[in-house]
Write an enzyme that holds these catalytic residues in place. Structure first.
Site: not given
Ligand code: DGL
Length: 359
Positions: A42, A56, A122-123, A195, A316
């Protein structure tokens, strides 16, 4: 605007410029040399309108454009960019992790590189950061950065996140702290950050808290990592040809043993059990997973609940009797990374458990 306001505004602009000029005149020779490795996400995304903050296209803007969009970077460091990938980070593979890691390892060996910034979706940013934390042997700062809004959106977060990342990578105090992650003005160790919110700028958190903050190009530290990393790691990217095949199964009520058996059939050398609660194993899959682990596929109990807790060994389940491993406080996706690195060589369950205590 009346004349008096115009005069005040011009005066304040002049004052601002005069203040700024000394900062940007700092001798180029004194500035750190920072390489920005761009991989997509992103932070390199673009939306159709300025209000498209969550819808986006990821990975559309190249590294040079990212750098040009933040001219203030030149006040912090001598910056140059390389485009390693242009992907959404859910498309990372073990092979791509190795490719990125090898380029980082090559760059940090160079005397004219003082630090690395990696722009990333971020993923899976936390997985890449943790991987590099385990296998790159350097004290030089490595900072992984992303954004939750594309640069085209109102209140986009990428530009300041990138500025903060370069400030962090340029700071001598960042040396020796392992791979760092910064978004939303926070400094996290790549080992802990995850995340935990999927649609707001404060997306990342660490179960044991951030290490500090970056505020107006200054890093403020409040704690440092205690687990093994980088130069203190027994793992080295230069000695790894291929990561081990480790898979995750997400547990829930009514779970059956299909996926465990499928992963064993497909050659997984370990299965991360993202268990309910404290890594619980339901009675109707117990016999299958015990049989799988007794066949030589490591069974690693993690938990789908990973905010501020950890899976207790022999809590457990009787891990000692079953020959199982617990992921400690590592969430399932982090546990996969550690196991995939650790099992690039055959190990006993006991040695694998040591590794989960130490990293
Ligand atoms: N498709 C996600 C990625 O590239 C977008 C999320 C992001 O980068 O914040 O990890």
């Amino acid at each position: 605007m009346n004349n008096q306001c115009m005069v005040i505004r011009q005066f304040s602009n002049t004052l601002f410029f005069l203040f700024l000029v000394p900062l940007s005149i700092q001798a180029q020779g004194e500035l750190s040399n920072i390489v920005i490795l761009a991989t997509g996400g992103t932070i390199a995304g673009s939306g159709a309108t300025s209000t498209s903050s969550a819808s986006y296209e990821s990975a559309t803007v190249g590294v040079d454009a990212l750098i040009q969009a933040v001219p203030e970077l030149t006040e912090l460091a001598n910056v140059r960019g390389e485009q390693v990938f242009q992907i959404a980070s859910q498309d990372y593979t073990n092979e791509r992790l190795l490719q990125l890691g090898r380029r980082v390892s090559e760059l940090v060996k160079s005397d004219d590189v003082d630090g690395i910034v990696i722009t990333h979706g971020t993923d899976t940013l936390e997985e890449t950061g943790f991987f590099l934390n385990l296998v790159i042997h350097t004290e030089k700062p490595i900072v992984v950065v992303g954004a939750m809004r594309p640069g085209t959106a109102l209140s986009a977060d990428g530009a300041l996140n990138l500025f903060n990342a370069v400030a962090l990578a340029s700071s001598a105090d960042s040396r020796g702290k392992g791979v760092l992650i910064t978004l939303n003005d926070e400094i996290h160790t790549a080992r802990d950050a995850t995340k935990s919110i999927n649609i707001r700028p404060n997306a990342f958190s660490s179960p044991w808290g951030p290490l500090g903050m970056v505020v107006e190009r200054q890093a403020y530290w409040f704690r440092a990592p205690v687990k093994r990393h980088t130069v203190h790691s027994e793992f080295n990217i230069d000695e790894i040809d291929k990561l081990a095949n480790v898979q995750v199964v997400y547990a829930h009520g009514n779970l059956d043993d299909t996926l465990y058996k499928e992963h064993q059939r497909n050659g997984a050398v370990a299965i991360i059990h993202a268990g309910t609660g404290n890594g619980s194993v339901s009675s109707h899959i117990f016999a299958t997973v015990l049989g799988i682990s007794q066949s030589g596929v490591h069974f690693i109990r993690s938990s789908r609940v990973m905010q501020g807790g950890f899976v207790l060994r022999n809590g457990e389940e009787d891990d000692d009797a079953n020959g199982w491993v617990v992921s400690h406080d590592l969430n399932p996706q982090k546990a996969r990374i550690l196991a995939a690195v650790a099992l690039t060589q055959s190990r006993s369950a006991g040695d694998l458990q040591r590794i989960f205590w130490e990293y």
